[in-house]
Design a protein around this motif. Structure first.
Motif, mmCIF file in Angstrom:
data_model
loop_
_atom_site.group_PDB
_atom_site.id
_atom_site.type_symbol
_atom_site.label_atom_id
_atom_site.label_comp_id
_atom_site.label_asym_id
_atom_site.label_seq_id
_atom_site.Cartn_x
_atom_site.Cartn_y
_atom_site.Cartn_z
ATOM 1 N N LEU A 1 50.448 -1.264 -58.946
ATOM 2 C CA LEU A 1 50.564 -2.580 -58.968
ATOM 3 C C LEU A 1 52.133 -2.747 -59.623
ATOM 4 O O LEU A 1 52.795 -1.868 -60.142
ATOM 5 C CB LEU A 1 49.566 -3.315 -60.347
ATOM 6 C CG LEU A 1 48.232 -2.810 -59.595
ATOM 7 C CD1 LEU A 1 47.360 -3.248 -60.962
ATOM 8 C CD2 LEU A 1 47.822 -3.665 -58.560
ATOM 9 N N SER A 2 52.290 -4.061 -59.663
ATOM 10 C CA SER A 2 53.649 -4.541 -59.883
ATOM 11 C C SER A 2 54.843 -3.793 -59.287
ATOM 12 O O SER A 2 55.865 -3.414 -59.646
ATOM 13 C CB SER A 2 53.889 -4.337 -61.580
ATOM 14 O OG SER A 2 53.012 -5.189 -62.218
ATOM 15 N N SER A 3 54.632 -3.666 -58.010
ATOM 16 C CA SER A 3 55.407 -2.547 -57.187
ATOM 17 C C SER A 3 55.715 -3.452 -55.868
ATOM 18 O O SER A 3 55.044 -2.904 -54.691
ATOM 19 C CB SER A 3 54.867 -1.218 -56.978
ATOM 20 O OG SER A 3 54.785 -0.591 -58.192
ATOM 21 N N PRO A 4 56.455 -4.428 -55.793
ATOM 22 C CA PRO A 4 56.589 -5.424 -54.487
ATOM 23 C C PRO A 4 57.215 -4.333 -53.444
ATOM 24 O O PRO A 4 58.444 -3.717 -53.725
ATOM 25 C CB PRO A 4 57.494 -6.315 -54.995
ATOM 26 C CG PRO A 4 58.044 -5.813 -56.280
ATOM 27 C CD PRO A 4 57.089 -5.145 -56.953
ATOM 28 N N VAL A 5 56.640 -4.339 -52.435
ATOM 29 C CA VAL A 5 57.262 -3.442 -51.200
ATOM 30 C C VAL A 5 58.467 -4.308 -50.562
ATOM 31 O O VAL A 5 58.387 -5.484 -50.424
ATOM 32 C CB VAL A 5 56.151 -3.317 -49.917
ATOM 33 C CG1 VAL A 5 56.807 -2.752 -48.992
ATOM 34 C CG2 VAL A 5 55.113 -2.443 -50.593
ATOM 35 N N VAL A 6 59.484 -3.527 -50.259
ATOM 36 C CA VAL A 6 60.721 -3.999 -49.749
ATOM 37 C C VAL A 6 61.314 -3.573 -48.442
ATOM 38 O O VAL A 6 62.051 -4.313 -47.898
ATOM 39 C CB VAL A 6 61.889 -4.110 -50.897
ATOM 40 C CG1 VAL A 6 61.562 -4.892 -52.115
ATOM 41 C CG2 VAL A 6 62.063 -2.585 -51.054
ATOM 42 N N LEU A 7 60.651 -2.525 -48.102
ATOM 43 C CA LEU A 7 60.971 -2.156 -46.568
ATOM 44 C C LEU A 7 60.008 -1.257 -46.146
ATOM 45 O O LEU A 7 59.173 -0.500 -46.785
ATOM 46 C CB LEU A 7 62.457 -1.145 -46.583
ATOM 47 C CG LEU A 7 62.437 0.306 -47.328
ATOM 48 C CD1 LEU A 7 61.763 1.347 -46.374
ATOM 49 C CD2 LEU A 7 63.715 0.486 -48.003
ATOM 50 N N VAL A 8 59.792 -1.356 -44.811
ATOM 51 C CA VAL A 8 58.585 -0.572 -44.020
ATOM 52 C C VAL A 8 59.405 -0.257 -42.765
ATOM 53 O O VAL A 8 59.650 -1.244 -42.038
ATOM 54 C CB VAL A 8 57.396 -1.273 -44.050
ATOM 55 C CG1 VAL A 8 56.292 -0.410 -43.342
ATOM 56 C CG2 VAL A 8 56.480 -1.569 -45.363
ATOM 57 N N ARG A 9 59.347 1.117 -42.460
ATOM 58 C CA ARG A 9 59.986 1.288 -41.092
ATOM 59 C C ARG A 9 59.344 2.585 -40.483
ATOM 60 O O ARG A 9 58.918 3.446 -41.223
ATOM 61 C CB ARG A 9 61.493 1.621 -41.056
ATOM 62 C CG ARG A 9 61.889 2.509 -42.089
ATOM 63 C CD ARG A 9 63.401 3.106 -42.066
ATOM 64 N NE ARG A 9 63.861 4.189 -42.982
ATOM 65 C CZ ARG A 9 64.191 3.863 -44.231
ATOM 66 N NH1 ARG A 9 64.633 2.681 -44.556
ATOM 67 N NH2 ARG A 9 64.753 5.037 -44.720
ATOM 68 N N ASN A 10 59.208 2.474 -39.309
ATOM 69 C CA ASN A 10 58.766 3.797 -38.596
ATOM 70 C C ASN A 10 59.637 4.506 -38.636
ATOM 71 O O ASN A 10 60.985 4.431 -38.702
ATOM 72 C CB ASN A 10 58.488 3.299 -37.091
ATOM 73 C CG ASN A 10 57.375 2.354 -36.802
ATOM 74 O OD1 ASN A 10 56.217 2.750 -36.824
ATOM 75 N ND2 ASN A 10 57.437 1.220 -36.602
ATOM 76 N N ASP A 11 59.192 5.976 -38.510
ATOM 77 C CA ASP A 11 60.247 7.202 -38.492
ATOM 78 C C ASP A 11 60.340 7.408 -37.235
ATOM 79 O O ASP A 11 59.837 8.495 -36.764
ATOM 80 C CB ASP A 11 59.504 8.281 -39.372
ATOM 81 C CG ASP A 11 59.549 8.119 -40.892
ATOM 82 O OD1 ASP A 11 60.082 7.352 -41.436
ATOM 83 O OD2 ASP A 11 58.649 8.716 -41.488
ATOM 84 N N GLY A 12 61.274 6.814 -36.546
ATOM 85 C CA GLY A 12 61.584 6.683 -35.283
ATOM 86 C C GLY A 12 61.274 5.683 -34.089
ATOM 87 O O GLY A 12 60.784 4.847 -34.770
ATOM 88 N N PRO A 13 61.602 5.921 -32.911
ATOM 89 C CA PRO A 13 61.250 4.667 -31.919
ATOM 90 C C PRO A 13 59.723 4.275 -32.138
ATOM 91 O O PRO A 13 58.817 5.248 -32.327
ATOM 92 C CB PRO A 13 61.254 5.307 -30.679
ATOM 93 C CG PRO A 13 62.281 6.253 -30.960
ATOM 94 C CD PRO A 13 61.957 6.990 -32.086
ATOM 95 N N PRO A 14 59.263 2.984 -32.452
ATOM 96 C CA PRO A 14 57.749 2.857 -32.548
ATOM 97 C C PRO A 14 56.836 3.339 -31.484
ATOM 98 O O PRO A 14 55.701 3.729 -31.857
ATOM 99 C CB PRO A 14 57.950 1.277 -32.284
ATOM 100 C CG PRO A 14 59.217 0.596 -32.601
ATOM 101 C CD PRO A 14 60.231 1.829 -31.977
ATOM 102 N N GLY A 15 57.441 3.410 -30.045
ATOM 103 C CA GLY A 15 56.308 4.088 -29.329
ATOM 104 C C GLY A 15 56.141 5.530 -29.412
ATOM 105 O O GLY A 15 55.116 6.199 -29.052
ATOM 106 N N THR A 16 56.820 6.397 -30.207
ATOM 107 C CA THR A 16 56.520 7.815 -30.340
ATOM 108 C C THR A 16 56.630 8.234 -31.803
ATOM 109 O O THR A 16 56.292 9.345 -32.040
ATOM 110 C CB THR A 16 57.660 8.556 -29.746
ATOM 111 O OG1 THR A 16 59.174 8.338 -30.280
ATOM 112 C CG2 THR A 16 57.723 8.338 -28.293
ATOM 113 N N ALA A 17 56.746 7.043 -32.750
ATOM 114 C CA ALA A 17 56.818 7.688 -34.159
ATOM 115 C C ALA A 17 55.349 8.185 -34.509
ATOM 116 O O ALA A 17 54.249 7.647 -34.141
ATOM 117 C CB ALA A 17 57.239 6.353 -35.129
ATOM 118 N N THR A 18 55.466 9.171 -35.349
ATOM 119 C CA THR A 18 54.105 9.710 -36.168
ATOM 120 C C THR A 18 53.766 9.355 -37.548
ATOM 121 O O THR A 18 52.998 9.940 -37.998
ATOM 122 C CB THR A 18 54.139 11.023 -35.747
ATOM 123 O OG1 THR A 18 55.311 11.888 -36.604
ATOM 124 C CG2 THR A 18 54.125 11.605 -34.195
ATOM 125 N N GLY A 19 54.946 8.774 -37.941
ATOM 126 C CA GLY A 19 54.821 8.446 -39.511
ATOM 127 C C GLY A 19 55.853 7.403 -39.897
ATOM 128 O O GLY A 19 56.374 6.694 -38.728
#
Length: 655
Positions: free
Chosen positions: A405-423
Motif C-alpha cells: 500500500l501507499s505505493s503509487p505505480v508510475v510506470l508499466v512497460r512490456n519487456d520488448g515489443p508487445p507482440g512478443t514480450a514474455t514479461g
C-alpha cells in the motif's frame, strides 16, 4: 456547487462553537488546508467560514489509530494518495523522481490497484495458478479502493461500530454476471439474510424528504410513511400550490404523454430526454415540482435529475421515486436503450442488498484473507466483520501473495515489443524513489484516466478511449452518534435533501453478522451516513464531474465537518439533537474519482449499438491486461469483478 455552508448569522466562529467544532473528536485527522493547497494550487480558496473554523488538537497516536479503518478525519482520495498521480498527469513527476532502482523481485503477476477489481484479479489468478507469486500495488493506505471500512469505538460498546465509507451494498446480486455469482458462492456469501428490514419501520421510522432553504427558502421535514396519500404529504411541502397539484398528478394519475405511439417508440422518445427534461418539457410541471425531484438520483448515481436519463428513471420508478410514467402503459421489459445496469436491475426485480456492516470491503478482506497468510484470523462471511486483522502481514517477505500500500505505480512497460514480450516491468514510488519489479503479466485495475500516463507506449486510440472514462466524484461522511433518539422521535431513518450540500443522510443499515450486532435500541451509539455529490448541475455528466471534482479539491476537511454538523442540526434539532454533544466521531471519505457511470442515453449516442470506448480501452497490450470498473463500465461491485475475470482470461490467452 461550492462548499459554502450557510451560517445563519454573521459570527461563524460562534456558530462553529455551537456546533461543537472546538471539541476534540477521537483520532481526528486534520489533513486539510496546506496539504490540499499543495496539490490543488490552481483551485480558488474556500469560503471565509471554512478558514475561520477553530480546530481541536489531534490526540496522541494510539495503537488502534494505526489501523486504517480506525483513522478518522479526511480519508479516501487524500492529498497523499493522489499527489503522485496528479504529478504524473501534470508532467512534473519525472523531473524530480530520479532513475528507477530495481528491487530484484519477480512475480508471476503484478496487479495495479487494490480495489475490488484488482483483488479479484489476484484472487482469480491464484485460484487458477496455485503457487503463483503475486504482488498487488495501490496508492491508498488501505485495501478496497472505494470499498472502504470505517470503525468507531464508542464508550460502553463491546467491539467497534463498523460502517462503510463508499461501496455499501451489493447491487441487485441476482442480476450479477456468472463470474460475479461464482465469486460470491466461492466466498460463501449469502446475500440478504443479515439485514433487519423491519427494525426501523417497527419503531415508526420511515424515509423522508427535507425541503431545504437552499431550494425553497425554508426548511421543512416531510415524512413519507407507507400508505400515506400523496395529497397529504404534498400539502406539507413549502412549494407553490400548483406544484403540489402537479406532484399529486405525477404520482397518482399521470396521463399517457405520448398517446397512440407504440411501446418501442415511446421508449425511444424517453431515451432522448433527461428526467428533468421529461418533467419540464413533456409533463410541463411547475418549476417547484422539478426542483423537488432534482436530487432523487443523487445518492445512487452521483448526479441529479438533470443528468439521469428519463428512460432509466422510468425503469427505476416506484413509490416515492421518479413519478410521471404510469400513464404511458409501457411494457415491463427494459429497452435496449436503458443503461445495462438499470436493465439488469429491472429484469431481476431486485434492489440493493446489504450484507456486511462495512459494505463491500468485506469481499476484499475475505479474498485477501484467503491469499495472504496472517492477514485475517477467519476470512469467512460470518466472522469477517469481527475477526482480527494484521495489516503488517500484507507485505511480508516470504508470502507468495503480497499487497503493498501507499505505493503509487508510475510506470508499466512490456519487456520488448508487445507482440512478443514474455514479461513486463512495473515501477512504483515508495515515498523516496522509484522502485521496479519484474512481472510475467500485469493487470491494470486502476482508474483508466491514469493508465495513459503510466503505460506510455499504449496506442493513441487506446489512450484516447481511456481518457473518456470520467468518473463521478462523491463524498461519504460517517458520523458516530451518541444515540439515535432524535431520529426515532422525528420518525425517520433515511432522508433526502432537495438542494443542501449533503444530498442524503441515513442511519446505518441494520445489519448483524456473526458476533457483530447492529444497534437495536435508540439509546445506543450508532453511525449515520451522509453523501455529497459534487457534480455541477446543468451539464453532461462528464463535464459536471470535472467541475465538481475541482470544487471538491478546494474544500478543506473543516468545511466538510462544519457542513455535517450544521445540516444534522437543521434536520434533527427540533427533536433535541445537539451536534456539539451528539457527534462523537467523524470520518469523511473523499472520492474525487468515485463512481464509474455506465453508458446511458441521452448522453452516449453510440449506446446500445456501439462501438463503445471501453471496448477499445480494455484491449490487452502485450503482457498488460486492463481491468477496473471503467472497463465495463459500471459503478457496482459486479462490474469490477467481471472486468477482473476478463483481464485474467486475456493474459492467459495466446498473444
Amino acid at each position: 456547487m461550492t462548499a459554502h455552508f450557510p451560517l445563519g448569522d454573521d459570527l461563524p466562529g460562534r456558530r462553529a462553537r455551537e456546533l461543537g467544532m472546538d471539541r476534540p473528536i477521537s483520532r481526528r485527522d486534520f489533513l486539510d488546508g496546506v496539504a490540499t493547497a499543495v496539490t490543488c494550487a490552481a483551485v480558488p480558496a474556500p469560503s471565509p467560514p471554512a478558514r475561520t473554523l477553530p480546530r481541536a488538537r489531534p490526540p496522541a497516536e494510539s495503537q488502534e489509530s494505526r489501523h486504517p479503518a480506525s483513522a478518522q478525519g479526511l480519508r479516501g482520495d487524500t492529498p497523499d494518495a493522489v499527489a503522485v498521480p496528479h504529478a504524473l498527469r501534470d508532467g512534473r513527476f519525472w523531473r524530480h523522481a530520479g532513475t528507477p532502482e530495481p528491487t530484484g523481485e519477480r512475480y508471476d503477476l503484478v496487479v495495479v490497484g487494490a480495489g475490488i477489481s484488482g483483488v479479484t484479479a489476484a484472487y482469480t489468478w491464484t485460484r487458477r495458478h496455485p503457487g503463483a507469486r503475486v504482488l498487488v500495488l495501490d496508492n491508498h493506505d488501505d485495501i478496497g479502493g472505494q470499498a472502504r471500512r470505517n470503525e468507531f469505538h464508542p464508550a460502553g460498546r463491546r467491539g467497534p461500530l463498523v460502517a462503510h465509507g463508499g461501496s455499501g451494498a451489493l447491487y441487485a446480486p441476482r442480476a450479477w454476471s456468472p463470474e460475479g455469482r461464482e465469486l460470491l458462492a466461492e466466498l460463501g456469501v449469502v446475500p440478504g439474510r443479515q439485514h433487519d428490514t423491519g427494525l426501523y419501520p417497527g419503531l415508526g421510522m420511515h424515509e423522508a424528504v427535507f425541503c431545504d432553504r437552499e431550494t425553497f427558502g425554508r426548511d421543512r421535514l416531510v415524512v413519507l410513511r407507507p400508505g400515506r396519500a400523496t395529497a397529504e404529504w404534498a400539502a406539507e411541502l413549502p412549494i407553490a400550490e400548483r406544484a403540489r397539484q402537479d406532484l399529486v398528478m405525477l404520482f397518482d394519475h399521470a396521463p399517457d404523454w405520448f398517446p397512440g405511439l407504440p411501446d418501442d417508440h415511446k421508449k425511444r422518445l424517453l431515451a432522448g430526454l433527461t428526467y428533468q427534461g421529461f418533467l419540464r418539457d413533456v409533463c410541463r410541471v411547475h418549476p417547484d415540482a422539478v426542483r423537488f425531484c432534482q436530487t432523487m438520483p443523487s445518492a445512487t448515481w452521483a448526479y441529479g435529475a438533470d443528468a439521469l436519463g428519463a428512460l432509466d428513471a422510468w425503469a427505476l420508478s416506484g413509490p416515492f421515486a421518479y413519478p410521471g410514467f404510469a400513464g404511458l402503459g409501457l411494457a415491463a421489459e427494459p429497452s435496449p436503450y436503458n443503461s445495462p445496469r438499470v436493465a439488469e436491475r429491472r429484469a431481476s426485480g431486485q434492489a440493493d442488498v446489504y450484507c456486511f456492516p462495512e459494505g463491500n470491503q468485506a469481499l476484499v478482506r475475505m479474498m485477501v484473507g484467503r491469499m495472504v497468510p496472517g492477514f485475517a484470523a477467519d476470512p469467512s462471511m460470518e466472522h469477517i466483520t469481527t475477526t482480527a486483522f494484521d495489516h503488517a502481514a500484507l507485505d511480508r517477505a516470504g508470502n507468495r501473495v503480497r499487497v503493498r500500500l501507499s505505493s503509487p505505480v508510475v510506470l508499466v512497460r512490456n519487456d520488448g515489443p508487445p507482440g512478443t514480450a514474455t514479461g513486463a516491468t512495473v515501477g512504483y514510488f515508495d515515498g523516496a524513489r522509484v522502485r521496479t519489479v519484474r512481472a510475467g503479466g500485469v493487470v491494470m485495475a486502476c482508474w483508466h484516466s491514469v493508465i495513459p500516463y503510466v503505460v506510455d507506449d499504449l496506442p493513441a486510440a487506446q489512450k484516447e478511449a481511456m481518457r473518456r472514462a470520467v468518473r463521478m466524484p462523491v463524498v461519504h461522511a460517517t458520523a458516530q452518534l451518541r444515540d439515535w433518539r432524535a431520529w426515532r422521535d422525528a420518525g425517520v431513518h433515511r432522508v433526502r435533501f432537495t438542494g443542501a450540500y449533503w444530498a442524503g443522510a441515513e442511519l446505518a443499515a441494520p445489519v448483524s453478522l456473526g458476533a457483530y450486532r447492529c444497534p437495536a435500541t435508540p439509546g445506543e451509539p450508532i453511525t449515520a451516513h451522509l453523501v455529497h455529490t459534487p457534480a455541477t448541475p446543468g451539464t453532461a455528466p462528464g463535464d459536471a464531474a470535472v467541475a465538481g471534482r475541482r470544487a471538491l479539491a478546494g474544500t478543506p476537511y473543516g468545511a466538510l465537518e462544519f457542513g455535517v454538523r450544521e445540516q444534522l442540526a437543521r434536520l434533527l434539532g427540533p427533536w433535541g439533537f445537539d451536534p456539539a454533544r451528539d457527534v462523537e466521531g467523524l470520518t469523511v471519505n473523499r472520492w474525487g474519482h468515485g463512481f464509474s457511470p455506465a453508458y446511458a442515453r441521452p448522453w452516449d449516442a453510440f449506446h446500445p449499438g456501439g462501438p463503445a470506448p471501453a471496448e477499445t480501452a480494455r484491449r490487452r497490450f502485450g503482457r498488460i491486461a486492463i481491468a477496473g470498473s471503467d472497463a465495463v463500465p459500471g459503478a457496482d461491485a459486479d462490474a469490477a469483478v467481471s472486468a477482473a475475470c476478463r483481464a485474467v482470461r486475456d493474459l492467459e490467452a495466446p498473444s
